[in-house]
Design a protein around this motif. Structure first.
Motif, mmCIF file in Angstrom:
data_model
loop_
_atom_site.group_PDB
_atom_site.id
_atom_site.type_symbol
_atom_site.label_atom_id
_atom_site.label_comp_id
_atom_site.label_asym_id
_atom_site.label_seq_id
_atom_site.Cartn_x
_atom_site.Cartn_y
_atom_site.Cartn_z
ATOM 1 N N GLY A 88 0.704 -1.200 0.184
ATOM 2 C CA GLY A 88 -0.506 -0.190 0.062
ATOM 3 C C GLY A 88 0.753 1.360 0.307
ATOM 4 O O GLY A 88 -0.005 2.300 0.089
ATOM 5 N N LYS A 131 3.932 0.766 -4.506
ATOM 6 C CA LYS A 131 5.348 0.610 -5.682
ATOM 7 C C LYS A 131 4.589 0.334 -6.520
ATOM 8 O O LYS A 131 5.257 0.692 -7.586
ATOM 9 C CB LYS A 131 5.748 -0.548 -4.835
ATOM 10 N N SER A 132 3.153 -0.146 -6.780
ATOM 11 C CA SER A 132 3.011 -0.700 -8.054
ATOM 12 C C SER A 132 2.712 0.757 -8.979
ATOM 13 O O SER A 132 2.743 1.286 -10.095
ATOM 14 C CB SER A 132 1.582 -1.270 -8.090
ATOM 15 N N THR A 133 2.165 1.648 -8.369
ATOM 16 C CA THR A 133 1.692 3.064 -9.028
ATOM 17 C C THR A 133 2.591 3.976 -8.984
ATOM 18 O O THR A 133 3.107 4.189 -10.472
ATOM 19 C CB THR A 133 1.160 4.126 -7.436
HETATM 20 N N1 ADP Z 1 -6.902 2.243 -9.153
HETATM 21 C C1 ADP Z 1 -6.828 2.742 -7.770
HETATM 22 N N2 ADP Z 1 -7.793 3.346 -7.168
HETATM 23 C C2 ADP Z 1 -8.259 4.093 -5.990
HETATM 24 N N3 ADP Z 1 -7.191 4.154 -5.144
HETATM 25 C C3 ADP Z 1 -5.641 3.355 -5.322
HETATM 26 C C4 ADP Z 1 -5.905 2.363 -7.099
HETATM 27 N N4 ADP Z 1 -4.815 2.135 -7.104
HETATM 28 C C5 ADP Z 1 -3.776 2.184 -5.688
HETATM 29 N N5 ADP Z 1 -4.383 2.923 -5.207
HETATM 30 C C6 ADP Z 1 -4.084 2.648 -4.184
HETATM 31 O O1 ADP Z 1 -3.199 3.579 -3.787
HETATM 32 C C7 ADP Z 1 -2.275 3.072 -3.045
HETATM 33 C C8 ADP Z 1 -1.089 2.334 -3.103
HETATM 34 O O2 ADP Z 1 -1.078 1.569 -3.437
HETATM 35 P P1 ADP Z 1 -0.263 0.385 -4.795
HETATM 36 O O3 ADP Z 1 0.377 1.773 -5.592
HETATM 37 O O4 ADP Z 1 -0.947 -0.981 -5.325
HETATM 38 O O5 ADP Z 1 0.196 0.071 -3.199
HETATM 39 P P2 ADP Z 1 1.940 -1.473 -3.121
HETATM 40 O O6 ADP Z 1 1.975 -1.807 -4.765
HETATM 41 O O7 ADP Z 1 2.867 -0.774 -2.289
HETATM 42 O O8 ADP Z 1 1.176 -1.930 -2.593
HETATM 43 C C9 ADP Z 1 -2.980 2.485 -1.353
HETATM 44 O O9 ADP Z 1 -3.745 3.165 -0.863
HETATM 45 C C10 ADP Z 1 -4.050 1.847 -2.886
HETATM 46 O O10 ADP Z 1 -5.015 1.191 -1.760
#
Ligand code: ADP
Ligand code: MG
Length: 237
Positions: free
Chosen positions: A52, A55-57
């Motif tokens: 959360g 990273k993916s973002t």
């Molecule tokens: N498409 C989306 N819509 C709403 N919130 C999102 C979306 N993608 C990610 N988030 C939120 O953005 C934050 C970062 O997510 P993410 O990049 O997936 O983290 P990680 O990959 O480090 O677990 C989290 O709070 C997640 O819930």
């Protein structure tokens, strides 16, 4: 006497105060805030941080899969906010390879055709692409299995196919989102070794999100994010 300035190589990715917010108003989620960093040719970067943390973002922004809602992202010198979707897709197809936690292979296609697929999308005939596909399968140790389908392979083997697929078009940058997250630690280490070898042999640049301490230890550079902020960079740019 004039001073000769050394030309700075153009970074593959440059992010300037990039941020990403999902939604608007009181329910908005700030996934990333004020990220400023550069990725250069040949780097091998571990992107660390709790679930959360963003990273993916961040990988999606670096790869032009998603757009920042504030700041700038430059991919090979191109300001992504100035490109249309088709231009961004073209840039991505030429320059970026992807590896995912759950492999994302096409289940009905053979190992060969999974690796051939990106070359097909880039206009290569199967015959012309054959040598490149087999050379890449050779590098990941799966040439003997080219006719199998993914379900006939172990998880580690499937991730090797996915790595071959990411590398076959010789991208400048490969982003890998928790590539060892679905593997046992021994198999995960084999995948880390393969990625390091590809970085050395092909000079491919890698940014790899991970919870693996082994990968963190072996990376040339470590980025750490927490609550959407870049908290640590082992090589401050
Ligand atoms: N498409 C989306 N819509 C709403 N919130 C999102 C979306 N993608 C990610 N988030 C939120 O953005 C934050 C970062 O997510 P993410 O990049 O997936 O983290 P990680 O990959 O480090 O677990 C989290 O709070 C997640 O819930
Ligand atoms: Mg993630």
């Amino acid at each position: 006497m004039t001073t000769l300035q050394t030309a700075q190589p153009l970074p593959i990715v440059s992010m300037q105060q990039a941020g990403k917010q999902f939604g608007n108003g009181p329910g908005a989620i700030v996934a990333l805030a004020n990220i400023t960093t550069e990725i250069h040719d040949g780097e091998f970067i571990a992107l660390c941080g709790p679930s959360g943390s963003g990273k993916s973002t961040l990988l999606n922004l670096m790869a032009g899969i998603d757009y920042p809602t504030s700041g700038q992202v430059y991919l090979l010198g191109n300001d992504l906010s100035l490109l249309n979707d088709q231009q961004t897709a073209r840039l991505r197809a030429d320059a970026i390879g992807f590896v995912f936690q759950f492999f994302n292979l096409l289940p009905v296609l053979s190992v060969f055709d999974n690796v051939y697929y990106p070359l097909m999308l880039n206009g290569f005939s199967r015959r012309v692409a054959q040598q490149r596909v087999m050379e890449m399968l050779e590098r990941v140790g799966l040439a003997a299995h080219y006719q199998r389908i993914p379900s006939e392979l172990s998880g580690g083997q499937q991730q090797r196919v996915a790595i071959a697929r990411a590398l076959v078009k010789r991208p400048r940058l490969v982003v890998a989102d928790e590539p060892t997250g679905n593997l046992d630690s021994r198999t995960g280490q084999e995948i880390i070794d393969l990625l390091l070898t590809m970085n050395q042999q092909l000079k491919t640049t890698f940014v790899i999100s991970t919870h693996s301490l082994a990968l963190r230890d072996q990376a040339k550079r470590v980025l750490e994010i927490r609550d959407g902020k870049l908290e640590y960079d082992s090589v401050s740019v």
